[in-house]
Structures are given as C-alpha cells and as structure tokens.
Design a protein around this motif. Structure first.
Motif, PDB file in Angstrom:
ATOM      1  N   TRP A 149       0.840  -1.184   0.053  1.00 43.05           N
ATOM      2  CA  TRP A 149       0.060  -0.002   0.055  1.00 43.05           C
ATOM      3  C   TRP A 149       0.895   1.204  -0.109  1.00 43.05           C
ATOM      4  CZ3 TRP A 149      -4.729  -0.726  -1.495  1.00 43.05           C
ATOM      5  CH2 TRP A 149      -5.248  -1.668  -1.301  1.00 43.05           C
ATOM      6  N   PHE A 150       1.913   1.249   0.766  1.00 42.02           N
ATOM      7  CA  PHE A 150       3.027   2.274   0.852  1.00 42.02           C
ATOM      8  C   PHE A 150       3.616   2.616  -0.607  1.00 42.02           C
ATOM      9  CE2 PHE A 150       7.073   4.105   1.395  1.00 42.02           C
ATOM     10  CZ  PHE A 150       6.718   5.418   2.016  1.00 42.02           C
ATOM     11  N   GLY A 151       3.797   1.387  -1.103  1.00 46.46           N
ATOM     12  CA  GLY A 151       4.649   1.618  -2.479  1.00 46.46           C
ATOM     13  C   GLY A 151       3.592   1.877  -3.674  1.00 46.46           C
ATOM     14  N   ALA A 152       2.231   1.605  -3.561  1.00 43.92           N
ATOM     15  CA  ALA A 152       1.316   2.070  -4.489  1.00 43.92           C
ATOM     16  C   ALA A 152       1.126   3.521  -4.286  1.00 43.92           C
ATOM     17  CB  ALA A 152       0.362   1.336  -4.255  1.00 43.92           C
ATOM     18  N   THR A 153       0.828   3.928  -3.165  1.00 38.79           N
ATOM     19  CA  THR A 153       0.597   5.512  -2.852  1.00 38.79           C
ATOM     20  C   THR A 153       1.983   6.365  -3.399  1.00 38.79           C
ATOM     21  OG1 THR A 153      -0.498   4.915  -0.757  1.00 38.79           O
ATOM     22  CG2 THR A 153       0.306   7.258  -1.330  1.00 38.79           C
ATOM     23  N   VAL A 154       3.146   5.888  -3.165  1.00 41.29           N
ATOM     24  CA  VAL A 154       4.309   6.693  -3.752  1.00 41.29           C
ATOM     25  C   VAL A 154       4.316   6.452  -5.182  1.00 41.29           C
ATOM     26  CG1 VAL A 154       6.774   6.591  -3.838  1.00 41.29           C
ATOM     27  CG2 VAL A 154       5.652   6.132  -1.573  1.00 41.29           C
ATOM     28  N   ALA A 155       3.830   5.488  -5.715  1.00 43.24           N
ATOM     29  CA  ALA A 155       3.684   5.354  -7.333  1.00 43.24           C
ATOM     30  C   ALA A 155       2.949   6.216  -7.773  1.00 43.24           C
ATOM     31  CB  ALA A 155       3.496   3.881  -7.443  1.00 43.24           C
ATOM     32  N   PHE A 156       1.767   6.551  -7.113  1.00 44.49           N
ATOM     33  CA  PHE A 156       0.848   7.531  -8.028  1.00 44.49           C
ATOM     34  C   PHE A 156       1.305   8.800  -7.974  1.00 44.49           C
ATOM     35  CE2 PHE A 156      -1.893  11.212  -7.049  1.00 44.49           C
ATOM     36  CZ  PHE A 156      -2.828  11.074  -7.973  1.00 44.49           C
ATOM     37  N   PHE A 157       2.271   9.212  -6.993  1.00 41.34           N
ATOM     38  CA  PHE A 157       3.003  10.593  -7.117  1.00 41.34           C
ATOM     39  C   PHE A 157       4.252  10.390  -8.133  1.00 41.34           C
ATOM     40  CE2 PHE A 157       0.720  10.866  -2.982  1.00 41.34           C
ATOM     41  CZ  PHE A 157       0.322  12.186  -3.137  1.00 41.34           C
ATOM     42  N   VAL A 158       4.703   9.494  -8.132  1.00 44.73           N
ATOM     43  CA  VAL A 158       5.783   9.034  -9.045  1.00 44.73           C
ATOM     44  C   VAL A 158       5.145   9.285 -10.226  1.00 44.73           C
ATOM     45  CG1 VAL A 158       7.277   7.415 -10.133  1.00 44.73           C
ATOM     46  CG2 VAL A 158       7.454   7.685  -7.663  1.00 44.73           C
ATOM     47  N   GLY A 159       4.164   8.815 -10.622  1.00 45.16           N
ATOM     48  CA  GLY A 159       3.554   8.918 -12.014  1.00 45.16           C
ATOM     49  C   GLY A 159       3.330  10.438 -12.288  1.00 45.16           C
ATOM     50  N   PHE A 160       2.764  11.049 -11.491  1.00 44.89           N
ATOM     51  CA  PHE A 160       2.589  12.422 -11.518  1.00 44.89           C
ATOM     52  C   PHE A 160       3.822  13.384 -11.797  1.00 44.89           C
ATOM     53  CE2 PHE A 160       2.305  16.977  -9.760  1.00 44.89           C
ATOM     54  CZ  PHE A 160       1.446  17.431 -10.411  1.00 44.89           C
ATOM     55  N   ILE A 161       4.725  13.114 -10.936  1.00 44.41           N
ATOM     56  CA  ILE A 161       6.024  13.790 -11.017  1.00 44.41           C
ATOM     57  C   ILE A 161       6.799  13.440 -12.889  1.00 44.41           C
ATOM     58  CG2 ILE A 161       8.383  13.986 -10.419  1.00 44.41           C
ATOM     59  CD1 ILE A 161       7.226  13.546  -7.603  1.00 44.41           C
ATOM     60  N   SER A 162       6.688  11.965 -13.035  1.00 43.96           N
ATOM     61  CA  SER A 162       7.235  11.677 -14.216  1.00 43.96           C
ATOM     62  C   SER A 162       6.860  12.268 -15.470  1.00 43.96           C
ATOM     63  CB  SER A 162       6.996  10.228 -14.388  1.00 43.96           C
ATOM     64  OG  SER A 162       7.513   9.718 -15.596  1.00 43.96           O
ATOM     65  N   SER A 163       5.209  12.537 -15.587  1.00 42.60           N
ATOM     66  CA  SER A 163       4.709  12.828 -16.612  1.00 42.60           C
ATOM     67  C   SER A 163       5.023  14.841 -16.593  1.00 42.60           C
ATOM     68  CB  SER A 163       3.340  12.625 -16.655  1.00 42.60           C
ATOM     69  OG  SER A 163       2.639  12.936 -17.712  1.00 42.60           O
ATOM     70  N   LEU A 164       4.908  15.000 -15.380  1.00 38.86           N
ATOM     71  CA  LEU A 164       5.017  16.617 -15.232  1.00 38.86           C
ATOM     72  C   LEU A 164       6.338  17.159 -15.778  1.00 38.86           C
ATOM     73  CD1 LEU A 164       4.021  19.386 -14.151  1.00 38.86           C
ATOM     74  CD2 LEU A 164       4.743  18.826 -11.858  1.00 38.86           C
ATOM     75  N   PHE A 165       7.375  16.279 -15.266  1.00 43.89           N
ATOM     76  CA  PHE A 165       8.729  16.656 -15.658  1.00 43.89           C
ATOM     77  C   PHE A 165       9.319  16.062 -16.579  1.00 43.89           C
ATOM     78  CE2 PHE A 165       9.418  17.941 -10.829  1.00 43.89           C
ATOM     79  CZ  PHE A 165       8.727  19.080 -11.063  1.00 43.89           C
TER      80      PHE A 165
END
Length: 263
Positions: A149-165
C-alpha cells in the motif's frame, strides 16, 4: 551535427537511466532546455516519449537477466497511471521559471536521498504486507518483504512527477524501493524500469494527444535510447550498487544546480 548530438544524448540518457532505473529523463530535459527555446510542455512531452522507448529497450534486457519483479511492477504501474495523466495536463499550466526551479530542487533532494542506507525498522505504514523471492539468470536468489500500500501510494505521485517533468519516476521510485520497501538494488532498478515502461506509455499518449511531442527531435533521441537501454542494462549487472548510487548522485546534483540557475 544536431542529429548526431541528439542520438548521443539519447544513448547517454538511456545508459545512465537503465543503470539505476531512473529513466534518463534527468539528462534529456536539461539538454532540450539548453538547446531549444520551447515551451515546458514540449520539453516534458518529448522527453516522456523518448523515456518510453528507452524503457522498452531496458526492460527487454532486464527480462533476460530475470531481475524484474513483475507482480510488484505491475501494481506500481497501475498506481502511476492516474498520476501520469494528471501530470501531462499540469505541464500546460506551470510557468517555465517555476518548472526549472522545482525540478532542480527535486533532483537535488534525490541526489541526497539515494545515499541513505535502507531502513531497518519497518513498522506501522511500512509493515510488510507481501513477500517476494526471485532467482535471477545468474542463479542468485533475492528474498524481501514490503508494504504494498505504501509502495502504491508513492507510485501515484511518481506517475505525476514523471509526466509533469518528463524525467521518469525512477528518481523517486528507486530510492523508495531500496530505502523503505527493502528491495535489493538490482531488483529495484529492473522493476522500476518495467513500471516506467507501462506508466510512460500512458504519459506519452497523454502528451501526444495534447500535442506536446516534437517528433523530429524525438526520432533522433529515440534511436540513441534504443541502443543505450541495452548497454545500460548490461553495465548495471556488472557494477556494484554502491558505485552506481554514488555516480548518479553526483550527476543529479550537477544537473539540479544548472537547472535552478538557468535563465
């Protein structure tokens, strides 16, 4: 000369990105920013498209090495998808100066974080919920447990950062997997590239739909990335994780400083 330079940049980005599972966008984004006077959205969109190509090449190489945790990678990539779509849209409303300063601070933070040792005390939200055991192509067995669950939560923000930057979420995902999820470094980098492959497809499609990809630039970068992804994965299998972390820490810091003082 410009085409040759782009091929070399794509190759270098894919090699360095594959070595530590970072994707290589942290090289492509600054280079595009310094080479062209173009909107932030075009920089992110083109980098994301190249990242997808690089991820395909690296993932194929890591699959042959049998170092990918497919179940975890698939779960993380699913969590990244909504973040990737949101990040692609956000690039159109973020000012250039804010973009470069934010990206520079982010990379500088990652340059420090990846040098930390993995946490040994894991309770509460870090309490393991799943266990994995993987035997790679060399016969080495990797066993570890982590909180999905912690990994999946971080992954959501990772997806945002990845696409944004447009830099690839591995800059956050790999340190998280090693520090807080107890992944062995080589399994973390391989699994990160697999996750990036799936999530970057969504991010790339979103950027294409929004008209953010510069196709002429993308083609030359992609040619280099296809070759570099294979080379990087092979090099990663022979280099100690500690050496990889030190080298990329320095690279991230240098790029961060240059971005923050751009313009």
């Amino acid at each position: 000369m410009e085409s040759l330079l782009l091929i070399l940049v794509g190759m270098l980005a894919a090699i360095s990105g594959a070595i530590a599972g970072l994707g290589g966008g942290f090289i492509i984004v600054p280079v595009l920013a310094f080479m062209y006077t173009i909107p932030v959205s075009n920089i992110s969109g083109t980098s994301m498209a190249v990242l997808f190509v690089s991820a395909i090449s690296s993932t194929l190489a890591y699959a042959r090495q049998k170092r990918i945790d497919y179940r975890s990678g698939l779960a993380f990539s699913i969590a990244m998808v909504p973040g990737s779509v949101l990040g692609a849209w956000t690039t159109g409303v973020v000012g250039s100066r804010v973009f470069f300063i934010a990206l520079g601070l982010f990379l500088m933070l990652m340059a420090v974080v990846i040098n930390f040792k993995p946490t040994r005390s894991r309770g509460g939200f870090l309490r393991p919920t799943v266990s994995r055991a993987i035997t790679d192509a060399s016969g080495l067995k990797h066993s570890y447990s982590f909180n999905m669950w912690f990994g999946a939560t971080v992954a959501f923000f990772v997806g945002f950062i990845s696409s944004l930057f447009g830099i690839g979420g591995g800059s956050v995902m790999v340190p998280t997997m090693i520090l807080f999820l107890a992944f062995p470094p080589h399994i973390a980098t391989a699994t990160s590239m697999f996750s990036i492959l799936l999530s970057s497809l969504v991010g790339t499609v979103s950027h294409v739909a929004l008209g953010h990809v510069m196709w002429g630039t993308f083609i030359w970068l992609a040619i280099g990335a296809l070759v570099g992804g294979q080379i990087g994965a092979k090099i990663a299998s022979k280099i100690p994780a500690k050496v990889i972390i030190r080298i990329l820490s320095v690279c991230l810091f240098i790029v961060a400083v240059r971005l923050m003082f751009k313009g």
